[in-house]
Design a protein around this motif. Structure first.
Motif, PDB file in Angstrom:
ATOM      1  N   LEU A 142       0.847  -1.187   0.000  1.00  0.00           N
ATOM      2  CA  LEU A 142       0.000   0.000   0.000  1.00  0.00           C
ATOM      3  C   LEU A 142       0.882   1.236   0.000  1.00  0.00           C
ATOM      4  O   LEU A 142       1.929   1.266   0.662  1.00  0.00           O
ATOM      5  CB  LEU A 142      -0.916   0.015   1.222  1.00  0.00           C
ATOM      6  CG  LEU A 142      -1.927  -1.129   1.310  1.00  0.00           C
ATOM      7  CD1 LEU A 142      -2.805  -0.952   2.545  1.00  0.00           C
ATOM      8  CD2 LEU A 142      -2.778  -1.217   0.054  1.00  0.00           C
ATOM      9  N   ASP A 143       0.454   2.247  -0.722  1.00  0.00           N
ATOM     10  CA  ASP A 143       1.211   3.491  -0.807  1.00  0.00           C
ATOM     11  C   ASP A 143       1.407   4.097   0.582  1.00  0.00           C
ATOM     12  O   ASP A 143       0.507   4.058   1.426  1.00  0.00           O
ATOM     13  CB  ASP A 143       0.452   4.480  -1.703  1.00  0.00           C
ATOM     14  CG  ASP A 143       1.239   5.722  -1.986  1.00  0.00           C
ATOM     15  OD1 ASP A 143       2.071   5.696  -2.904  1.00  0.00           O
ATOM     16  OD2 ASP A 143       1.029   6.727  -1.269  1.00  0.00           O
ATOM     17  N   ASP A 164      -1.071   7.250   0.637  1.00  0.00           N
ATOM     18  CA  ASP A 164      -2.474   7.065   0.286  1.00  0.00           C
ATOM     19  C   ASP A 164      -2.761   5.570   0.190  1.00  0.00           C
ATOM     20  O   ASP A 164      -2.451   4.933  -0.817  1.00  0.00           O
ATOM     21  CB  ASP A 164      -2.779   7.759  -1.045  1.00  0.00           C
ATOM     22  CG  ASP A 164      -4.253   7.719  -1.423  1.00  0.00           C
ATOM     23  OD1 ASP A 164      -5.028   6.967  -0.781  1.00  0.00           O
ATOM     24  OD2 ASP A 164      -4.636   8.427  -2.370  1.00  0.00           O
ATOM     25  N   THR A 165      -3.341   5.001   1.220  1.00  0.00           N
ATOM     26  CA  THR A 165      -3.563   3.551   1.276  1.00  0.00           C
ATOM     27  C   THR A 165      -4.688   3.076   0.351  1.00  0.00           C
ATOM     28  O   THR A 165      -5.004   1.891   0.335  1.00  0.00           O
ATOM     29  CB  THR A 165      -3.847   3.091   2.718  1.00  0.00           C
ATOM     30  OG1 THR A 165      -4.959   3.820   3.238  1.00  0.00           O
ATOM     31  CG2 THR A 165      -2.623   3.281   3.601  1.00  0.00           C
ATOM     32  N   ARG A 166      -5.245   3.982  -0.434  1.00  0.00           N
ATOM     33  CA  ARG A 166      -6.196   3.580  -1.474  1.00  0.00           C
ATOM     34  C   ARG A 166      -5.470   3.183  -2.753  1.00  0.00           C
ATOM     35  O   ARG A 166      -6.069   2.727  -3.703  1.00  0.00           O
ATOM     36  CB  ARG A 166      -7.176   4.713  -1.779  1.00  0.00           C
ATOM     37  CG  ARG A 166      -8.038   5.123  -0.591  1.00  0.00           C
ATOM     38  CD  ARG A 166      -8.845   6.380  -0.880  1.00  0.00           C
ATOM     39  NE  ARG A 166      -7.942   7.442  -1.340  1.00  0.00           N
ATOM     40  CZ  ARG A 166      -8.204   8.284  -2.342  1.00  0.00           C
ATOM     41  NH1 ARG A 166      -9.347   8.236  -2.969  1.00  0.00           N
ATOM     42  NH2 ARG A 166      -7.334   9.199  -2.700  1.00  0.00           N
ATOM     43  N   ILE A 167      -4.132   3.343  -2.735  1.00  0.00           N
ATOM     44  CA  ILE A 167      -3.299   2.995  -3.883  1.00  0.00           C
ATOM     45  C   ILE A 167      -2.402   1.825  -3.488  1.00  0.00           C
ATOM     46  O   ILE A 167      -1.750   1.860  -2.448  1.00  0.00           O
ATOM     47  CB  ILE A 167      -2.432   4.190  -4.329  1.00  0.00           C
ATOM     48  CG1 ILE A 167      -3.319   5.377  -4.727  1.00  0.00           C
ATOM     49  CG2 ILE A 167      -1.503   3.785  -5.473  1.00  0.00           C
ATOM     50  CD1 ILE A 167      -2.565   6.661  -4.994  1.00  0.00           C
ATOM     51  N   PHE A 182      -9.597  -4.584  -5.529  1.00  0.00           N
ATOM     52  CA  PHE A 182     -10.670  -3.678  -5.924  1.00  0.00           C
ATOM     53  C   PHE A 182     -12.011  -4.031  -5.276  1.00  0.00           C
ATOM     54  O   PHE A 182     -12.732  -3.153  -4.803  1.00  0.00           O
ATOM     55  CB  PHE A 182     -10.832  -3.654  -7.447  1.00  0.00           C
ATOM     56  CG  PHE A 182      -9.738  -2.905  -8.156  1.00  0.00           C
ATOM     57  CD1 PHE A 182      -9.445  -1.594  -7.833  1.00  0.00           C
ATOM     58  CD2 PHE A 182      -9.002  -3.515  -9.162  1.00  0.00           C
ATOM     59  CE1 PHE A 182      -8.439  -0.895  -8.487  1.00  0.00           C
ATOM     60  CE2 PHE A 182      -7.998  -2.826  -9.828  1.00  0.00           C
ATOM     61  CZ  PHE A 182      -7.714  -1.521  -9.489  1.00  0.00           C
ATOM     62  N   LYS A 205     -11.059  -5.046  -0.835  1.00  0.00           N
ATOM     63  CA  LYS A 205     -10.279  -4.085  -0.041  1.00  0.00           C
ATOM     64  C   LYS A 205     -10.548  -2.640  -0.443  1.00  0.00           C
ATOM     65  O   LYS A 205      -9.993  -1.718   0.136  1.00  0.00           O
ATOM     66  CB  LYS A 205      -8.775  -4.388  -0.167  1.00  0.00           C
ATOM     67  CG  LYS A 205      -8.408  -5.786   0.285  1.00  0.00           C
ATOM     68  CD  LYS A 205      -8.759  -5.982   1.736  1.00  0.00           C
ATOM     69  CE  LYS A 205      -8.475  -7.413   2.173  1.00  0.00           C
ATOM     70  NZ  LYS A 205      -8.996  -7.689   3.507  1.00  0.00           N
ATOM     71  N   GLU A 206     -11.384  -2.454  -1.462  1.00  0.00           N
ATOM     72  CA  GLU A 206     -11.791  -1.127  -1.932  1.00  0.00           C
ATOM     73  C   GLU A 206     -10.609  -0.214  -2.251  1.00  0.00           C
ATOM     74  O   GLU A 206     -10.608   0.974  -1.961  1.00  0.00           O
ATOM     75  CB  GLU A 206     -12.751  -0.487  -0.930  1.00  0.00           C
ATOM     76  CG  GLU A 206     -14.017  -1.306  -0.768  1.00  0.00           C
ATOM     77  CD  GLU A 206     -15.012  -0.700   0.211  1.00  0.00           C
ATOM     78  OE1 GLU A 206     -14.748   0.362   0.784  1.00  0.00           O
ATOM     79  OE2 GLU A 206     -16.076  -1.330   0.372  1.00  0.00           O
ATOM     80  N   ILE A 207      -9.592  -0.819  -2.876  1.00  0.00           N
ATOM     81  CA  ILE A 207      -8.450  -0.049  -3.359  1.00  0.00           C
ATOM     82  C   ILE A 207      -8.917   0.755  -4.571  1.00  0.00           C
ATOM     83  O   ILE A 207      -9.704   0.272  -5.393  1.00  0.00           O
ATOM     84  CB  ILE A 207      -7.278  -0.994  -3.723  1.00  0.00           C
ATOM     85  CG1 ILE A 207      -6.775  -1.733  -2.483  1.00  0.00           C
ATOM     86  CG2 ILE A 207      -6.157  -0.258  -4.433  1.00  0.00           C
ATOM     87  CD1 ILE A 207      -6.147  -0.869  -1.421  1.00  0.00           C
ATOM     88  N   HIS A 208      -8.446   1.977  -4.660  1.00  0.00           N
ATOM     89  CA  HIS A 208      -8.861   2.886  -5.731  1.00  0.00           C
ATOM     90  C   HIS A 208      -8.004   2.725  -6.995  1.00  0.00           C
ATOM     91  O   HIS A 208      -8.496   2.874  -8.114  1.00  0.00           O
ATOM     92  CB  HIS A 208      -8.778   4.323  -5.222  1.00  0.00           C
ATOM     93  CG  HIS A 208      -9.001   5.361  -6.256  1.00  0.00           C
ATOM     94  ND1 HIS A 208     -10.224   5.587  -6.846  1.00  0.00           N
ATOM     95  CD2 HIS A 208      -8.140   6.239  -6.831  1.00  0.00           C
ATOM     96  CE1 HIS A 208     -10.109   6.563  -7.726  1.00  0.00           C
ATOM     97  NE2 HIS A 208      -8.854   6.969  -7.736  1.00  0.00           N
ATOM     98  N   ARG A 209      -6.712   2.431  -6.803  1.00  0.00           N
ATOM     99  CA  ARG A 209      -5.787   2.390  -7.937  1.00  0.00           C
ATOM    100  C   ARG A 209      -4.696   1.357  -7.644  1.00  0.00           C
ATOM    101  O   ARG A 209      -4.211   1.265  -6.531  1.00  0.00           O
ATOM    102  CB  ARG A 209      -5.165   3.774  -8.115  1.00  0.00           C
ATOM    103  CG  ARG A 209      -4.147   3.910  -9.189  1.00  0.00           C
ATOM    104  CD  ARG A 209      -3.653   5.376  -9.201  1.00  0.00           C
ATOM    105  NE  ARG A 209      -2.555   5.581 -10.086  1.00  0.00           N
ATOM    106  CZ  ARG A 209      -2.661   5.796 -11.387  1.00  0.00           C
ATOM    107  NH1 ARG A 209      -3.846   5.832 -11.949  1.00  0.00           N
ATOM    108  NH2 ARG A 209      -1.595   5.979 -12.121  1.00  0.00           N
TER     109      ARG A 209
END
Length: 174
Positions: free
Chosen positions: A86-87, A90-93, A122, A125-129
């Motif tokens: 995870l970034d 930004d943990t959505r990346i 996706f 874990k609802e990752i965005h990117r």
């Protein structure tokens, strides 16, 4: 998070443990496999230490790579590994990586793993990117990523030090 365990048609994606040492070392010690990777050829001792260190890691900590084994369900042998990070900001990346043993390439395993990991990231874990950084000369990986919907977003010139010739090489985020 509990330990990762993904079952695909032919594979099981799970944590690596010391019982995998021989299979893990087999491909991680091969210069043809490490050529385009962010790691170098490993000795058996380095492989063992890597597995021990990785056993304390679990998905979800920003900025930390976690390596997962790719097991052939039919043979119960480790045939590769994949990693997720995870970034840091930004943990959505998420960034992902994959290594398949030289003995198991060109069988569609990498694509099977990538699609399963992307589905997890996706859908659950609802990752965005999701990004993957690839050596610009690693045509097989670039073609794989394009075949599953990644797009090339850049080409970094001389941004990665090459183990092979001691010079910088190019990479691209896909």
């Amino acid at each position: 998070m509990n330990k990762l365990n993904i079952q695909t048609e032919r594979l099981k994606i799970r944590h690596i443990d010391l019982a995998d040492l021989s299979d893990f070392h087999l491909y991680r010690s091969n210069p043809k496999i490490t050529k385009y990777q962010g790691f170098d050829v490993m000795t058996i001792e380095q492989a063992q230490e890597f597995i021990k260190d990785n056993s304390t890691k679990h998905f979800g900590k920003a900025g930390e790579w976690v390596q997962y084994g790719i097991e052939n369900s039919e043979t119960s042998q480790l045939i590769g590994d994949c990693a997720i990070k995870l970034d840091s900001y930004d943990t959505r990346i998420a960034e992902i990586g994959i290594t398949i043993s030289h003995l198991e390439q060109k069988k569609g395993y990498a694509k099977e793993v990538m699609l399963s990991v992307l589905s997890l990231l996706f859908d659950k874990k609802e990752i965005h990117r999701v990004v993957e950084i690839v050596d610009a000369e690693n045509i097989a990986s670039i073609n794989l990523l394009k075949s599953i919907g990644f797009r090339q977003e850049g080409h970094f010139i001389e941004n990665i030090f090459s183990k092979e010739n001691g010079e910088a090489s190019s990479s691209m985020p896909c």
